[in-house]
Design a protein around this motif. Sequence first.
Motif, PDB file in Angstrom:
ATOM      1  N   THR A  32       0.807  -1.223   0.000  1.00  0.00           N
ATOM      2  CA  THR A  32       0.000   0.000   0.000  1.00  0.00           C
ATOM      3  C   THR A  32       0.838   1.269   0.000  1.00  0.00           C
ATOM      4  OG1 THR A  32      -1.860  -1.132   1.043  1.00  0.00           O
ATOM      5  CG2 THR A  32      -1.775   1.266   1.257  1.00  0.00           C
ATOM      6  N   PRO A  33       1.796   1.453   0.923  1.00  0.00           N
ATOM      7  CA  PRO A  33       2.600   2.685   0.874  1.00  0.00           C
ATOM      8  C   PRO A  33       3.464   2.776  -0.369  1.00  0.00           C
ATOM      9  CG  PRO A  33       3.477   1.132   2.494  1.00  0.00           C
ATOM     10  CD  PRO A  33       2.145   0.601   2.069  1.00  0.00           C
ATOM     11  N   ILE A  34       3.913   1.629  -0.899  1.00  0.00           N
ATOM     12  CA  ILE A  34       4.720   1.635  -2.117  1.00  0.00           C
ATOM     13  C   ILE A  34       3.896   2.152  -3.279  1.00  0.00           C
ATOM     14  CG2 ILE A  34       5.977   0.192  -3.760  1.00  0.00           C
ATOM     15  CD1 ILE A  34       6.706  -1.638  -1.418  1.00  0.00           C
ATOM     16  N   HIS A  35       2.653   1.673  -3.368  1.00  0.00           N
ATOM     17  CA  HIS A  35       1.780   2.118  -4.449  1.00  0.00           C
ATOM     18  C   HIS A  35       1.501   3.613  -4.361  1.00  0.00           C
ATOM     19  CE1 HIS A  35       0.075  -2.189  -5.177  1.00  0.00           C
ATOM     20  NE2 HIS A  35       1.264  -2.003  -5.698  1.00  0.00           N
ATOM     21  N   SER A  43      -0.805  11.772 -11.198  1.00  0.00           N
ATOM     22  CA  SER A  43       0.208  11.206 -12.080  1.00  0.00           C
ATOM     23  C   SER A  43      -0.437  10.694 -13.365  1.00  0.00           C
ATOM     24  CB  SER A  43       0.953  10.066 -11.372  1.00  0.00           C
ATOM     25  OG  SER A  43       0.046   9.051 -10.994  1.00  0.00           O
ATOM     26  N   ALA A  44       0.372  10.486 -14.393  1.00  0.00           N
ATOM     27  CA  ALA A  44      -0.144  10.084 -15.703  1.00  0.00           C
ATOM     28  C   ALA A  44      -0.190   8.571 -15.832  1.00  0.00           C
ATOM     29  CB  ALA A  44       0.720  10.672 -16.805  1.00  0.00           C
ATOM     30  N   THR A  51      -4.312  11.747 -17.031  1.00  0.00           N
ATOM     31  CA  THR A  51      -4.175  11.886 -15.588  1.00  0.00           C
ATOM     32  C   THR A  51      -5.006  10.832 -14.867  1.00  0.00           C
ATOM     33  OG1 THR A  51      -3.844  14.265 -15.797  1.00  0.00           O
ATOM     34  CG2 THR A  51      -4.503  13.434 -13.623  1.00  0.00           C
ATOM     35  N   ILE A  52      -4.390  10.180 -13.884  1.00  0.00           N
ATOM     36  CA  ILE A  52      -5.090   9.162 -13.107  1.00  0.00           C
ATOM     37  C   ILE A  52      -5.949   9.851 -12.059  1.00  0.00           C
ATOM     38  CG2 ILE A  52      -4.826   7.202 -11.535  1.00  0.00           C
ATOM     39  CD1 ILE A  52      -2.180   6.564 -12.914  1.00  0.00           C
ATOM     40  N   LYS A  53      -7.244   9.726 -12.207  1.00  0.00           N
ATOM     41  CA  LYS A  53      -8.169  10.368 -11.270  1.00  0.00           C
ATOM     42  C   LYS A  53      -8.608   9.418 -10.163  1.00  0.00           C
ATOM     43  CE  LYS A  53      -9.959  13.497 -14.810  1.00  0.00           C
ATOM     44  NZ  LYS A  53     -11.170  13.962 -15.542  1.00  0.00           N
ATOM     45  N   CYS A  63      -4.695   3.976 -15.280  1.00  0.00           N
ATOM     46  CA  CYS A  63      -5.982   4.611 -15.010  1.00  0.00           C
ATOM     47  C   CYS A  63      -7.061   3.534 -15.025  1.00  0.00           C
ATOM     48  CB  CYS A  63      -6.287   5.684 -16.055  1.00  0.00           C
ATOM     49  SG  CYS A  63      -6.607   5.057 -17.720  1.00  0.00           S
ATOM     50  N   LEU A  64      -8.216   3.873 -14.528  1.00  0.00           N
ATOM     51  CA  LEU A  64      -9.302   2.899 -14.421  1.00  0.00           C
ATOM     52  C   LEU A  64      -9.734   2.384 -15.786  1.00  0.00           C
ATOM     53  CD1 LEU A  64     -11.254   1.425 -12.554  1.00  0.00           C
ATOM     54  CD2 LEU A  64     -12.801   3.386 -12.711  1.00  0.00           C
ATOM     55  N   LEU A  65      -9.735   3.252 -16.788  1.00  0.00           N
ATOM     56  CA  LEU A  65     -10.162   2.854 -18.125  1.00  0.00           C
ATOM     57  C   LEU A  65      -9.213   1.824 -18.733  1.00  0.00           C
ATOM     58  CD1 LEU A  65     -12.243   3.316 -20.377  1.00  0.00           C
ATOM     59  CD2 LEU A  65     -10.739   5.099 -21.284  1.00  0.00           C
TER      60      LEU A  65
END
Length: 312
Positions: A32-35, A43-44, A51-53, A63-65
């Motif tokens: 978790t902290p590494i991620h 971030s992209a 952009t990662i929302k 990204c989710l998509l």
Amino acid sequence: MGAEMSRDGNENKNSYWQMEGQLDRIWSNLLTPIHRLLAPAGSACLVCGKTIKERVPGYPELCLLCFSAIPWITRPRCRVCGRLVGCPDCSRSGGVERCFIMNRSSVAYSASMRNWLAQYKYRGHEAYGAILARMIGRAIGRMMQELHELHELNELNEHKAVHPFFDAVTYVPLSEERWRERGFNQAEVLAKGAVLAGKRLGGRLPVVGLLRRSRHTDKQSFKSRHERLHNMQGVFQALPEAVEQLAQAISPAQTYFRRHSPSHRRNTIRLLLVDDVYTTGSTLNACAAVLQHICRQLGMPGEIYSLTWARS
């Protein structure tokens, strides 16, 4: 007495899976902290650049998509090679004898997945390597669960009993020419990823290099099935130290199972062979044949299972 043995077996099995659950939680807490460091807010996405929302658990670079577009293989149609759709190869009579028991893969080898692998293998985008390793780790968790269920049902794969435990993990070797080109072996990276990220393995299995290529071969992606099968003949050999290294690697695993699960004593060596893509299975089959020979030199038959990142 039989009831007592049954209770002991159940207790050992429950203890084993409880320990795996604890390892899962530890692994999750460590990642978790590494991620969070890998993917700070805004971030992209590694794939599309947007952009990662919304963060994807376990895949902070995507990204989710892009994550949602991954063609995971969760229910393979072919129980032998793990293909998502109908498989004419495994149902074809005659031909080359199959030297491995079964294969499972993380994803279908779609155009997008082909691009991901190319970015990693040929274009030097090392960040993809970590993603691919985590993806194959997800596949090994499903594979272990499937084998566990098959074992519980006492089902047989042809004349061989299926057992949800591997003694060691190995990988398809690269030729010296390919190594000079890339500087790494993607199959070795995936094998280590499978052990480290696999939810059922907990990172405790040894990864052992056992094979070498006796000659360089042209890229298999441009060859027909017949050409692939012919091209793989005599390509792989055992490393000079393979028998000794395998003996050292499997000793702790065999000892663990003899102590913790007496009912599962066996005189076979079970190896997991890892590669990036399964197309016709010719490369894996050629490697499996040599691995079986190495196991026989230790006085035990070898059962070879394979795990690949993608299945074409």
